[in-house]
Design an enzyme around this catalytic site. Structure first.
Site, PDB file in Angstrom:
ATOM      1  CG  HIS A  86     -26.405 -38.217 -17.318  1.00  5.96           C
ATOM      2  ND1 HIS A  86     -27.422 -39.291 -17.174  1.00  5.96           N
ATOM      3  CD2 HIS A  86     -27.064 -36.894 -17.895  1.00  5.96           C
ATOM      4  CE1 HIS A  86     -28.392 -38.734 -17.980  1.00  5.96           C
ATOM      5  NE2 HIS A  86     -28.226 -37.562 -18.443  1.00  5.96           N
ATOM      6  CD  GLU A  91     -29.024 -33.839 -17.685  1.00  9.96           C
ATOM      7  OE1 GLU A  91     -28.494 -34.213 -18.691  1.00  9.96           O
ATOM      8  OE2 GLU A  91     -30.068 -34.601 -17.238  1.00  9.96           O
ATOM      9  CG  HIS A 123     -25.776 -37.397 -23.504  1.00  8.29           C
ATOM     10  ND1 HIS A 123     -25.919 -38.697 -22.791  1.00  8.29           N
ATOM     11  CD2 HIS A 123     -26.243 -36.555 -22.751  1.00  8.29           C
ATOM     12  CE1 HIS A 123     -26.793 -38.555 -21.796  1.00  8.29           C
ATOM     13  NE2 HIS A 123     -26.744 -37.227 -21.687  1.00  8.29           N
ATOM     14  CB  CYS A 185      -5.281 -39.336 -19.390  1.00  5.17           C
ATOM     15  SG  CYS A 185      -4.071 -40.331 -20.762  1.00  5.17           S
TER      16      CYS A 185
END
Length: 283
Positions: A86, A91, A123, A185
């Site tokens: 961002h 965006e 957000h 991950c």
């Protein structure tokens, strides 16, 4: 006198036989403040390209003894890469398989982080009101404005994403149309959606959370039982190479697939993704 924290998983009273991580494991693997740094992008992107976040929409993961692990997307693994992207001018939109809200592992939220928490609040509505992934996939074409697909980690990525035809279609579109794929991950478990059809990720190398580490987490009460399957084993069967066997915060780039090994890699992955995407779209 040293206070001993419990290694017993903590009861999640919102669901029968469900558990959060133990006090001990939270003391070892979570922090009220993140390691966010290096957010320095003096020439951010100014165009229309954006990120598609494929988030988890289910909280409860069954373990081998029938107990449920209360999970979702890991906040650090989700928010730090997005913070960097961002700041670099990209965006993002959020989609889930069902179109229902994103589930977060709130027990890992960096509640005292003066940068990450305002970013999350700003957000939050995107995560609470995501798009339905099938609707996004139906609109994808060579001219679509998504510059990257980002699949955050957290054990919630093991639920639904590996079997989703919509996830497969989104990933196939990204690779074939020279877009970035970003994950870390447990997020790469979503790549398993490609295993029963066209698999453009065959032969790619990635970082991911090691199966060996997942097999150890019940010992400290991070999970209330062992997993019923291990995504690393399955990724290798579909032709992917996992280059790490430990957790060091490592990140890796293979063409336009950018990955990290754990929440410890979230900040570095955010930097890598921002730099690579700026080079591709703002150069």
């Amino acid at each position: 006198m040293t206070v001993q924290t419990s290694k017993n998983p903590q009861v999640d009273i919102a669901e029968d036989n469900a558990f959060f991580p133990s006090e001990y494991s939270l003391s070892q693997y979570t922090s009220p403040v993140s390691d966010l740094d290096g957010v320095d992008y003096p020439k951010p992107y100014r165009g229309k390209h954006k990120i598609l976040v494929i988030a988890a929409d289910e909280r409860y993961l069954p373990t081998d003894n029938g107990k449920l692990f209360s999970t979702g997307n890991h906040p650090i693994e989700t928010l730090l890469p997005l913070y960097h992207l961002h700041a670099a001018g990209f965006e993002f939109e959020v989609a889930t398989i069902s179109g229902l809200m994103t589930k977060f592992e709130y027990w890992a939220m960096p509640h005292k982080d003066e940068k990450v928490m305002p970013f999350f609040e700003q957000h939050k509505s995107l995560f609470r009101n995501p798009k339905k992934l099938a609707d996004v996939v139906a609109s994808l074409n060579a001219d679509s404005e998504y510059a990257a697909i980002f699949v955050p980690g957290g054990h919630g990525a093991l639920i639904g994403l590996p079997e989703s035809q919509d996830v497969a279609a989104a990933l196939q579109w990204a690779i074939k149309n020279d877009r970035f794929v970003i994950s870390l991950c447990h997020g790469p478990a979503a790549f398993l959606a490609l295993r029963h059809g066209d698999n453009p990720l065959n032969g790619y190398s990635i970082c991911a959370f090691p199966d060996a580490a997942d097999k150890q987490t019940p010992e400290i009460g991070y999970m209330p039982g062992h997993l019923t399957w291990y995504f690393g084993e399955e990724l290798k069967k579909m032709g992917m190479n996992i280059i790490n066997d430990d957790i060091t915060g490592r990140v890796h780039k293979d063409r336009k697939v950018l990955t990290g090994d754990s929440p410890f890699a979230a900040n570095a992955l955010g930097k890598l993704a921002a730099q690579e995407m700026l080079a591709a779209y703002a150069g």
